[in-house]
Write a protein that holds these residues in place. Structure first.
Motif, PDB file in Angstrom:
ATOM      1  N   ASP A 271      41.489  31.965  51.143  1.00 48.97           N
ATOM      2  CA  ASP A 271      41.360  32.615  50.231  1.00 48.97           C
ATOM      3  C   ASP A 271      42.524  33.720  50.255  1.00 48.97           C
TER       4      ASP A 271
ATOM      5  N   ILE B 267      44.083  38.858  48.549  1.00 47.21           N
ATOM      6  CA  ILE B 267      43.304  37.338  48.391  1.00 47.21           C
ATOM      7  C   ILE B 267      43.452  37.817  46.861  1.00 47.21           C
TER       8      ILE B 267
ATOM      9  N   ASP C  69      42.514  38.282  41.549  1.00 47.02           N
ATOM     10  CA  ASP C  69      42.937  38.902  43.109  1.00 47.02           C
ATOM     11  C   ASP C  69      43.625  40.045  43.124  1.00 47.02           C
TER      12      ASP C  69
ATOM     13  N   ALA D 267      36.134  37.199  40.230  1.00 46.57           N
ATOM     14  CA  ALA D 267      36.289  35.856  39.867  1.00 46.57           C
ATOM     15  C   ALA D 267      37.114  35.381  39.337  1.00 46.57           C
TER      16      ALA D 267
ATOM     17  N   TYR E  23      34.370  39.960  50.224  1.00 49.56           N
ATOM     18  CA  TYR E  23      34.883  39.573  51.631  1.00 49.56           C
ATOM     19  C   TYR E  23      34.795  40.099  52.557  1.00 49.56           C
TER      20      TYR E  23
ATOM     21  N   ASN F 158      40.520  35.053  44.533  1.00 54.22           N
ATOM     22  CA  ASN F 158      38.903  34.746  44.631  1.00 54.22           C
ATOM     23  C   ASN F 158      39.136  33.113  43.274  1.00 54.22           C
ATOM     24  N   THR F 159      39.117  32.620  44.037  1.00 50.93           N
ATOM     25  CA  THR F 159      39.354  31.103  41.842  1.00 50.93           C
ATOM     26  C   THR F 159      38.143  30.428  41.748  1.00 50.93           C
ATOM     27  N   SER F 160      37.136  30.938  42.640  1.00 48.82           N
ATOM     28  CA  SER F 160      36.066  30.441  42.502  1.00 48.82           C
ATOM     29  C   SER F 160      35.226  31.412  40.875  1.00 48.82           C
TER      30      SER F 160
ATOM     31  N   ARG G 264      33.142  38.023  44.164  1.00 43.87           N
ATOM     32  CA  ARG G 264      32.690  37.695  46.144  1.00 43.87           C
ATOM     33  C   ARG G 264      32.882  39.248  46.289  1.00 43.87           C
TER      34      ARG G 264
ATOM     35  N   HIS H  28      35.482  43.721  47.496  1.00 44.88           N
ATOM     36  CA  HIS H  28      35.081  42.487  46.540  1.00 44.88           C
ATOM     37  C   HIS H  28      36.084  41.879  45.258  1.00 44.88           C
TER      38      HIS H  28
ATOM     39  N   LEU I 115      36.540  30.136  53.240  1.00 45.18           N
ATOM     40  CA  LEU I 115      37.547  31.836  52.943  1.00 45.18           C
ATOM     41  C   LEU I 115      38.769  31.838  53.416  1.00 45.18           C
TER      42      LEU I 115
END
Length: 138
Positions: A58, A77, A115, A112, A87, A79-81, A85, A109, A55
């Motif tokens: 990210d 941050i 950023d 998906a 963090y 989040n490329t998922s 998520r 938070h 992680l």
């Protein structure tokens, strides 16, 4: 002739003796050990820092600045998922000699594929300089 040679030798010895005390080299004492110390603080370090090395890619830390009564670190941050998520980010604030003088945590938070900015502000007596270490991302 012998008297003249003896005079030259005695004169030469006298010259060498007079120069021996004048070498131009002076002894300098060794520098005193540094008495600069990091500020004394009671830092309650977490017994374990949540961390997932995957992680870290990210999370970027872009700032490490003084704040009123302490310090603030921040960044972005990404989040490329395909899932949102949470963090969990932990930052250690240290002196130049890596002595921990403060710690801060936050949970952010990130939906998906989006950023978000993050920051952590901690109250402590800052050192000069104070450094920020992104010590955990989970």
């Amino acid at each position: 002739m012998r008297g003249r040679s003896l005079g030259v030798v005695v004169g030469g010895i006298a010259a060498l003796i007079s120069l021996a005390g004048c070498t131009g080299v002076t002894a300098t004492p060794a520098p005193a050990p540094s008495t600069t110390k990091a500020p004394v603080t009671d830092v309650a370090l977490p017994p374990a820092v949540p961390n997932n090395p995957k992680l870290h890619r990210d999370v970027a830390m872009n700032s490490c600045d003084a704040a009123k009564g302490g310090w603030v670190a921040g960044g972005r941050i990404v989040n490329t998922s395909s899932k949102g998520r949470d963090y969990k980010i932990t930052v250690l604030f240290t002196s130049a000699k890596a002595t921990a003088i403060g710690v801060g945590k936050t949970t952010v938070h990130v939906r998906a594929g989006t950023d978000r900015d993050w920051n952590i502000e901690a109250k402590f007596v800052a050192a000069s300089p104070t450094l920020c270490v992104l010590s955990g991302v989970a």
